[in-house]
Design an enzyme around this catalytic site. Structure first.
Site, PDB file in Angstrom:
ATOM      1  N   ARG A  55       0.850  -1.186   0.000  1.00  0.00           N
ATOM      2  CA  ARG A  55       0.000   0.000   0.000  1.00  0.00           C
ATOM      3  C   ARG A  55       0.890   1.242   0.000  1.00  0.00           C
ATOM      4  NH1 ARG A  55       1.860   1.725   3.921  1.00  0.00           N
ATOM      5  NH2 ARG A  55       0.698   3.656   3.688  1.00  0.00           N
ATOM      6  N   GLY A  56       0.239   2.417  -0.064  1.00  0.00           N
ATOM      7  CA  GLY A  56       1.005   3.658  -0.191  1.00  0.00           C
ATOM      8  C   GLY A  56       1.171   3.909  -1.687  1.00  0.00           C
ATOM      9  N   ALA A  57       0.858   5.140  -2.113  1.00  0.00           N
ATOM     10  CA  ALA A  57       0.758   5.411  -3.551  1.00  0.00           C
ATOM     11  C   ALA A  57       1.997   4.977  -4.358  1.00  0.00           C
ATOM     12  CB  ALA A  57       0.435   6.889  -3.756  1.00  0.00           C
ATOM     13  N   ARG A  98      -7.580  -0.450  -6.842  1.00  0.00           N
ATOM     14  CA  ARG A  98      -7.864   0.695  -5.958  1.00  0.00           C
ATOM     15  C   ARG A  98      -8.017   1.956  -6.826  1.00  0.00           C
ATOM     16  NH1 ARG A  98      -4.424   1.355  -0.602  1.00  0.00           N
ATOM     17  NH2 ARG A  98      -6.356   2.318   0.098  1.00  0.00           N
ATOM     18  N   GLN A 214      -2.399   2.687  10.028  1.00  0.00           N
ATOM     19  CA  GLN A 214      -1.086   2.709   9.367  1.00  0.00           C
ATOM     20  C   GLN A 214      -0.070   3.546  10.144  1.00  0.00           C
ATOM     21  OE1 GLN A 214      -4.009   3.185   7.856  1.00  0.00           O
ATOM     22  NE2 GLN A 214      -4.030   2.538   5.737  1.00  0.00           N
ATOM     23  N   ASP A 255      -2.102  10.751  -2.239  1.00  0.00           N
ATOM     24  CA  ASP A 255      -2.437   9.715  -3.220  1.00  0.00           C
ATOM     25  C   ASP A 255      -2.752  10.298  -4.585  1.00  0.00           C
ATOM     26  OD1 ASP A 255      -2.914   8.370  -0.525  1.00  0.00           O
ATOM     27  OD2 ASP A 255      -2.967   6.734  -1.994  1.00  0.00           O
ATOM     28  N   ASN A 265      -5.418  12.458   0.459  1.00  0.00           N
ATOM     29  CA  ASN A 265      -4.535  11.591   1.256  1.00  0.00           C
ATOM     30  C   ASN A 265      -5.417  10.842   2.247  1.00  0.00           C
ATOM     31  OD1 ASN A 265      -1.876  10.627   1.963  1.00  0.00           O
ATOM     32  ND2 ASN A 265      -2.060  11.775   3.865  1.00  0.00           N
TER      33      ASN A 265
HETATM   34  O1  MRU Z   1      -4.713   3.313   2.138  1.00  0.00           O
HETATM   35  P1  MRU Z   1      -3.221   3.506   2.127  1.00  0.00           P
HETATM   36  O2  MRU Z   1      -2.554   2.943   3.318  1.00  0.00           O
HETATM   37  O3  MRU Z   1      -2.614   3.028   0.830  1.00  0.00           O
HETATM   38  O4  MRU Z   1      -3.043   5.086   2.167  1.00  0.00           O
HETATM   39  C1  MRU Z   1      -1.746   5.597   2.114  1.00  0.00           C
HETATM   40  C2  MRU Z   1      -1.679   7.069   2.218  1.00  0.00           C
HETATM   41  O5  MRU Z   1      -2.661   7.749   2.353  1.00  0.00           O
HETATM   42  C3  MRU Z   1      -0.312   7.682   2.051  1.00  0.00           C
HETATM   43  O6  MRU Z   1      -0.188   8.852   2.795  1.00  0.00           O
HETATM   44  C4  MRU Z   1      -0.085   8.001   0.568  1.00  0.00           C
HETATM   45  O7  MRU Z   1      -0.348   6.891  -0.232  1.00  0.00           O
HETATM   46  C5  MRU Z   1       1.282   8.498   0.303  1.00  0.00           C
HETATM   47  S1  MRU Z   1       2.514   7.275   0.503  1.00  0.00           S
HETATM   48  C6  MRU Z   1       4.015   7.979   0.171  1.00  0.00           C
END
Ligand code: MRU
Length: 365
Positions: A55-57, A98, A214, A255, A265
Site C-alpha cells: 500500500r502507499g501510492a 484501488r 497505518q 495519493d 490523502n
Molecule cells: O490506504 P493507504 O494505506 O494506501 O493510504 C496511504 C496514504 O494515504 C499515504 O499517505 C499516501 O499513499 C502516500 S505514501 C508515500
C-alpha cells in the site's frame, strides 16, 4: 539493526531472482510479524493491493509495474497483437484494484507506452524491456524520495530551535513501507539523520490513523527502528497536541494531487490541515510528481475509495463494537483544500500557490 538492513528487510516489493513472482512484505501483519510473501497470479497481485498487503501510492505504482511485467512474461503469444491484447486485459484488471492513488494508473500507463513502443521487437525482447522499465520505476522512486527529503530537511533546519527537538506530526504511513526506500513524508527525517542529526533531535508524532492504523502499526514501527523519538496519538488528539505547541511542522504524503493543488490523502488528513491552519503550523504535502494529476482539475473530481464497514465495526476488536446492521461511513481518503497547504514538496522543487502555475513551471504535465 542498521537502517540500511532495515530498509532491505522491509522492502515493499521486489522480483524474486528467478523473476517468477513478486516478493512483498505483508503489511497487514506488521508490526508483530515480519513476513514476506510471493505473488504469482494476477488475482494474488490484485488482492494484495486491494487488501493493503502492499500500500502507499508510490509502492502501489512500483508493484503494479512489476506485476504487469510478471504477467506479461507469462503470456504465450507469437505475434504482438495477441500479446498486447492479453497485456491490456491484465492492465485493466490491475487498474481496478484501488481507485484513488494515481500512481497505480501512472505506472500501468507508462508500462503500456513502453510495450507499444517496442512492438517491432520480438516478444521475448518486449518481456525483458518491461521488466527493465519496472526496475527503472523502482530506482527512480528511491531518488525521488531523496530529493523530497533534501527539500524537507531544509525546512526542518529553518524551523529548528537550538537545543530543542523539533516536533513533527505525520498522518498514516508515507514512509519506507509506502515507497521503494525513504518514504515521502518521512524522507526529511531520514535525510536529517544522514546529515548528522540524532534521532533525539526530532520528535515525530504519528497519528494512529483510524481505521487501518497505518500510523501506529507502520510509521511508528519504522521511525522507532531508525532511533527517532516517536510518539503515537489517536487521530482525535491532534488538536490537543497542536494546541500544546508540540508540533512545529506537519509532513504528509498524498495519493493524488489535482491541478489546483487540492490533495487527496488518507482519511483524517484534511482535519489535521484545518487544525494546523488554526494554530499557524506549516502543513506540507510531500508528492512525487507522478502523484500530481494535471488532468484532474480540482479535488472534487478525485475518486474516493469507499471500504468495507468491518474495518470500523469489528476488525480490530475481540467483540463487535457497533450494532449489527448499522450503517457505516468509511471513505479511505479525504481531500485537503489547496488553501490549507503551505507547500507541496515534489522531487523537482517546492511548489506554493498558485499550484497549477507552480507545477507547470517545474515541467509537471
Ligand atoms: O490506504 P493507504 O494505506 O494506501 O493510504 C496511504 C496514504 O494515504 C499515504 O499517505 C499516501 O499513499 C502516500 S505514501 C508515500
Amino acid at each position: 539493526m542498521k537502517i540500511e538492513e532495515f530498509f532491505d528487510e522491509v522492502l515493499t516489493v521486489r522480483m524474486t531472482p528467478e523473476r517468477d513472482a513478486l516478493d512483498i512484505i505483508d503489511q497487514t501483519l506488521l508490526p508483530g510479524t515480519i513476513k514476506r510473501i510471493n505473488l504469482k497470479t494476477k488475482e494474488e497481485i490484485w488482492e494484495a493491493i486491494k487488501k493493503l498487503r502492499v500500500r502507499g501510492a508510490p509502492a502501489i505504482g512500483v508493484s503494479a509495474a512489476f506485476g504487469i511485467a510478471l504477467l506479461a512474461s507469462k503470456i504465450e503469444a507469437s505475434d504482438f497483437e495477441v500479446f498486447y491484447k492479453e497485456f491490456k486485459e491484465n492492465k485493466d484488471y490491475l487498474a481496478s484494484s484501488r481507485p484513488t492513488a494515481v500512481n497505480l494508473f501512472w505506472a500501468l500507463n507508462r508500462m503500456e507506452k513502453v510495450c507499444q513502443a517496442s512492438k517491432d521487437k520480438s516478444i521475448e525482447e518486449i518481456k525483458n524491456i518491461l521488466f527493465e522499465e519496472a526496475y527503472k520505476i523502482q530506482a527512480e522512486d528511491v531518488q525521488i524520495s531523496r530529493n523530497i527529503g533534501e527539500i524537507g530537511f531544509k525546512i526542518l533546519e529553518e524551523l529548528k530551535e537550538d537545543g530543542e527537538p523539533i516536533g513533527i506530526e505525520t498522518h498514516c504511513n508515507a514512509g519506507t513501507l509506502a515507497t521503494a526506500k525513504y518514504g515521502t513524508a518521512t524522507a526529511p527525517m531520514y535525510i536529517a539523520l544522514e546529515h548528522g542529526w540524532k534521532g533525539s533531535d526530532m520528535h515525530v508524532y504519528c497519528d494512529e490513523t483510524r481505521p487501518l492504523l497505518q500510523g501506529a502499526r507502520l510509521t511508528a514501527f519504522e521511525l522507532k527502528q531508525a532511533g527517532i523519538t516517536t510518539t503515537v496519538q489517536c487521530d482525535n488528539m491532534a488538536s490537543a497536541l497542536q494546541k500544546l505547541g508540540k508540533v512545529k511542522v506537519i509532513f504528509v504524503g498524498c495519493d493524488r494531487v489535482a491541478r489546483n493543488g487540492d490533495a487527496a490523502n488518507k482519511i483524517g488528513t484534511s482535519l489535521l490541515a484545518i487544525c494546523a491552519k488554526h494554530y499557524g503550523i506549516p502543513f506540507y504535502v510531500c508528492a512525487p510528481s507522478s502523484t500530481i494529476d494535471m488532468e484532474t482539475p480540482t479535488g472534487k473530481e478525485i475518486p474516493i475509495e469507499m471500504r468495507d464497514s468491518e474495518e470500523i465495526t469489528s476488525m480490530w476488536y475481540k467483540e463487535r463494537m457497533a450494532p449489527e446492521g448499522i450503517e457505516v461511513f468509511n471513505p479511505a481518503f479525504d481531500v485537503t483544500d489547496h488553501d490549507l497547504i503551505t507547500g507541496i514538496i515534489t522531487e523537482k522543487g517546492l511548489c506554493t500557490a498558485p499550484y497549477d502555475k507552480a507545477f507547470e513551471k517545474l515541467g509537471i504535465c
